[in-house]
Design an enzyme around this catalytic site. Structure first.
Site, PDB file in Angstrom:
ATOM      1  N   GLY A  10      -3.749 -12.121 -21.495  1.00  0.00           N
ATOM      2  CA  GLY A  10      -4.248 -13.429 -21.038  1.00  0.00           C
ATOM      3  C   GLY A  10      -3.343 -14.047 -19.976  1.00  0.00           C
ATOM      4  O   GLY A  10      -2.289 -13.491 -19.633  1.00  0.00           O
ATOM      5  N   SER A  38      -9.289  -4.777 -25.122  1.00  0.00           N
ATOM      6  CA  SER A  38      -8.144  -4.390 -24.289  1.00  0.00           C
ATOM      7  C   SER A  38      -7.280  -3.282 -24.902  1.00  0.00           C
ATOM      8  O   SER A  38      -6.370  -2.778 -24.235  1.00  0.00           O
ATOM      9  CB  SER A  38      -7.239  -5.600 -24.038  1.00  0.00           C
ATOM     10  OG  SER A  38      -7.975  -6.641 -23.470  1.00  0.00           O
ATOM     11  N   ARG A  97       0.522 -26.490 -35.215  1.00  0.00           N
ATOM     12  CA  ARG A  97       1.434 -27.514 -34.684  1.00  0.00           C
ATOM     13  C   ARG A  97       1.669 -28.690 -35.620  1.00  0.00           C
ATOM     14  O   ARG A  97       2.775 -29.204 -35.704  1.00  0.00           O
ATOM     15  CB  ARG A  97       0.910 -28.047 -33.342  1.00  0.00           C
ATOM     16  CG  ARG A  97       1.039 -27.045 -32.223  1.00  0.00           C
ATOM     17  CD  ARG A  97       0.539 -27.650 -30.925  1.00  0.00           C
ATOM     18  NE  ARG A  97       0.425 -26.642 -29.893  1.00  0.00           N
ATOM     19  CZ  ARG A  97      -0.473 -26.661 -28.917  1.00  0.00           C
ATOM     20  NH1 ARG A  97      -1.344 -27.662 -28.844  1.00  0.00           N
ATOM     21  NH2 ARG A  97      -0.502 -25.711 -28.012  1.00  0.00           N
ATOM     22  N   CYS A 126       0.762 -28.043 -23.544  1.00  0.00           N
ATOM     23  CA  CYS A 126       1.404 -28.076 -22.216  1.00  0.00           C
ATOM     24  C   CYS A 126       1.683 -29.491 -21.701  1.00  0.00           C
ATOM     25  O   CYS A 126       2.790 -29.783 -21.227  1.00  0.00           O
ATOM     26  CB  CYS A 126       0.547 -27.307 -21.212  1.00  0.00           C
ATOM     27  SG  CYS A 126      -1.222 -27.548 -21.411  1.00  0.00           S
ATOM     28  N   GLN A 153      -4.872 -32.393 -14.999  1.00  0.00           N
ATOM     29  CA  GLN A 153      -4.500 -31.080 -15.529  1.00  0.00           C
ATOM     30  C   GLN A 153      -5.107 -29.917 -14.756  1.00  0.00           C
ATOM     31  O   GLN A 153      -6.300 -29.903 -14.436  1.00  0.00           O
ATOM     32  CB  GLN A 153      -4.893 -30.992 -17.016  1.00  0.00           C
ATOM     33  CG  GLN A 153      -4.086 -31.955 -17.855  1.00  0.00           C
ATOM     34  CD  GLN A 153      -4.308 -31.827 -19.353  1.00  0.00           C
ATOM     35  OE1 GLN A 153      -3.982 -32.748 -20.079  1.00  0.00           O
ATOM     36  NE2 GLN A 153      -4.825 -30.700 -19.838  1.00  0.00           N
ATOM     37  N   GLY A 157      -4.821 -24.164 -17.426  1.00  0.00           N
ATOM     38  CA  GLY A 157      -4.679 -24.499 -18.849  1.00  0.00           C
ATOM     39  C   GLY A 157      -5.874 -24.059 -19.671  1.00  0.00           C
ATOM     40  O   GLY A 157      -5.787 -23.940 -20.893  1.00  0.00           O
ATOM     41  N   LYS A 225      -3.741 -34.605 -28.993  1.00  0.00           N
ATOM     42  CA  LYS A 225      -2.523 -33.776 -29.083  1.00  0.00           C
ATOM     43  C   LYS A 225      -1.334 -34.542 -28.517  1.00  0.00           C
ATOM     44  O   LYS A 225      -0.229 -34.491 -29.062  1.00  0.00           O
ATOM     45  CB  LYS A 225      -2.701 -32.472 -28.289  1.00  0.00           C
ATOM     46  CG  LYS A 225      -3.609 -31.455 -28.953  1.00  0.00           C
ATOM     47  CD  LYS A 225      -3.857 -30.277 -28.001  1.00  0.00           C
ATOM     48  CE  LYS A 225      -4.985 -29.396 -28.515  1.00  0.00           C
ATOM     49  NZ  LYS A 225      -5.368 -28.367 -27.537  1.00  0.00           N
ATOM     50  N   ARG A 247      -9.312 -33.152 -15.916  1.00  0.00           N
ATOM     51  CA  ARG A 247      -9.176 -31.787 -15.394  1.00  0.00           C
ATOM     52  C   ARG A 247      -9.438 -31.854 -13.896  1.00  0.00           C
ATOM     53  O   ARG A 247     -10.453 -32.425 -13.464  1.00  0.00           O
ATOM     54  CB  ARG A 247     -10.207 -30.895 -16.082  1.00  0.00           C
ATOM     55  CG  ARG A 247     -10.043 -29.429 -15.796  1.00  0.00           C
ATOM     56  CD  ARG A 247      -8.842 -28.824 -16.474  1.00  0.00           C
ATOM     57  NE  ARG A 247      -8.936 -28.860 -17.918  1.00  0.00           N
ATOM     58  CZ  ARG A 247      -7.956 -28.453 -18.734  1.00  0.00           C
ATOM     59  NH1 ARG A 247      -6.810 -28.000 -18.258  1.00  0.00           N
ATOM     60  NH2 ARG A 247      -8.104 -28.520 -20.038  1.00  0.00           N
ATOM     61  N   HIS A 254       0.350 -29.178 -14.241  1.00  0.00           N
ATOM     62  CA  HIS A 254      -0.204 -30.464 -14.666  1.00  0.00           C
ATOM     63  C   HIS A 254       0.643 -31.602 -14.092  1.00  0.00           C
ATOM     64  O   HIS A 254       1.872 -31.506 -14.060  1.00  0.00           O
ATOM     65  CB  HIS A 254      -0.153 -30.593 -16.188  1.00  0.00           C
ATOM     66  CG  HIS A 254      -1.054 -29.656 -16.939  1.00  0.00           C
ATOM     67  ND1 HIS A 254      -1.984 -28.839 -16.336  1.00  0.00           N
ATOM     68  CD2 HIS A 254      -1.168 -29.436 -18.268  1.00  0.00           C
ATOM     69  CE1 HIS A 254      -2.627 -28.158 -17.279  1.00  0.00           C
ATOM     70  NE2 HIS A 254      -2.145 -28.487 -18.456  1.00  0.00           N
ATOM     71  N   ASN A 327       2.081 -25.631 -16.121  1.00  0.00           N
ATOM     72  CA  ASN A 327       1.602 -25.564 -17.507  1.00  0.00           C
ATOM     73  C   ASN A 327       1.659 -24.165 -18.089  1.00  0.00           C
ATOM     74  O   ASN A 327       1.696 -23.997 -19.300  1.00  0.00           O
ATOM     75  CB  ASN A 327       0.174 -26.113 -17.599  1.00  0.00           C
ATOM     76  CG  ASN A 327      -0.764 -25.468 -16.618  1.00  0.00           C
ATOM     77  OD1 ASN A 327      -0.587 -25.600 -15.403  1.00  0.00           O
ATOM     78  ND2 ASN A 327      -1.744 -24.742 -17.110  1.00  0.00           N
TER      79      ASN A 327
END
Ligand code: A2P
Length: 347
Positions: A10, A38, A97, A126, A153, A157, A225, A247, A254, A327
């Site tokens: 990724g 993958s 988190r 981020c 942002q 991201g 967040k 965005r 960012h 980010n």
């Protein structure tokens, strides 16, 4: 030492591999893992070719450490399985988190939250990482009462799909004289499979006040967040945080406009000094020479950049600043690998 990278194919995963190689892990055994599509592919790491395996195969090799950036559901399923074989996981997803027994770490601020028995350590969002690092020393000195944050942002991201969407739209606009509002189905039909949008709207020449999903209270998950993670990292549940996430069609990083109210009065020169002295932060603030941070300033850099530091003249003890970070670097891969560096040193 064996280190697994889950989500190695990724956007963040590939930067994690780069950071591992830059930060002294080039000679260790790296195990790249990704989804079944993958498995068997090769990827480059520090001049070597590595073969992508499944998370199960990675667990079977019993790595000492794993860093994850493969989405919350992959982390939910696999992080505990890695932990069971004695591996310490640094997880970049949102999954762990806010768990009470999982430290949420920006190493320059709260590496001391990590104890010897923690097997999962969360990497913050981020936007949170760059903002909280920029204001951390100011909080320690003057104590933050309230933060009002507006973000701008980068599409990186959202992952590879968003980058492809912007590229397809840029390409389309290079060859078509169409007003943005007339796009829609025509573009879909002409671009076919090349155009599989990550967002509900065109992002080229556009922006939306929408990051993540909407909660019932009207805020988005990305905004929430910023609230929850800031309090956890700074260890102060009383800090008031309110945020608007946008965005924008940008790739380098960012940007955030941050309004900070402190409990205590500050000295603006001392504020500048505290920002300058914060590890991993660069003050780029000279308006007379048009010096302020931009996404192109931060792109591919591990540091967070701060500028436009100025007093909010509308109320006491309040400051405005602007911060920018890549980010994919400090906002994700760099922070995760810095946590790993410190874990390895401690071990
Ligand atoms: P893959 O490339 O095989 O789909 P990005 O956020 O840039 O889209 O990247 C997501 C990363 O997470 C990719 O490396 C992706 O692998 C990986 N991934 C997605 N689903 C899984 C899964 N079920 N198991 C392991 N890795 C996954």
């Amino acid at each position: 030492m064996k280190i697994a990278v889950v989500g190695a194919t990724g956007l963040v995963g590939s930067v994690m591999l780069e950071e591992l190689s830059l930060r002294g892990f080039a000679n260790h055994e790296i195990i790249p893992a990704a989804s079944p599509k993958s498995v068997g592919k090769t990827i480059d790491f520090a001049g070597r070719k590595l073969t992508v395996v499944s998370p199960e195969e990675a667990i079977a090799q019993k790595p000492q450490y794993a860093i994850f950036s493969a989405g919350a559901s992959t982390s939910r399923k696999y992080a505990p399985l890695f932990a069971e074989v004695g591996c310490t996981v640094v997880d970049n997803s949102s999954c762990w988190r806010m768990h009470d027994d999982v430290p949420l770490v920006v190493p320059e601020i709260n590496m001391n939250a990590v104890g010897p028995n923690h097997r999962i350590i969360a990497n913050p969002n981020c936007s949170t990482i760059q903002m909280v690092l920029a204001v951390s020393r100011l909080h320690w000195r003057y104590q933050i009462k309230r933060l009002v944050i507006s973000t701008y942002q980068s599409i990186t991201g959202t992952g590879i799909k968003a980058v492809r969407q912007l590229e397809a739209e840029e390409d389309y606009f290079a060859h078509h004289e169409v007003l943005s509002s007339q796009l829609g189905e025509t573009m879909m039909q002409e671009l076919g499979d090349q155009y599989q949008p990550a967002y509900p709207y065109q992002i080229f020449r556009n922006l939306f006040p929408h990051g993540g999903d909407f909660n019932p209270d009207g805020y988005t998950t990305e905004e929430q967040k910023l609230v929850d993670e800031t309090r956890k990292i700074l260890g102060d549940p009383n800090i008031q945080v309110t945020a608007t996430v946008a965005r924008v069609p940008v790739v380098g990083g960012h940007s955030e406009a941050v309004n900070i109210e402190f409990y205590n009065e500050y000295d603006i020169n001392e504020v500048r000094q505290l920002i300058t002295d914060t590890p991993g932060v660069i003050l780029a603030d000279d308006p007379a020479h048009n010096l302020y941070p931009m996404p192109i300033t931060a792109h591919n850099r591990p540091e967070v950049f701060v500028g436009r530091v100025r007093r909010d003249n509308t109320q006491p003890c309040t400051l405005n600043l602007w911060c920018v970070g890549d980010n994919l670097r400090k906002g994700a891969a760099t922070n995760a690998v810095q946590i790993l560096e410190r874990l390895v040193k401690k071990a």
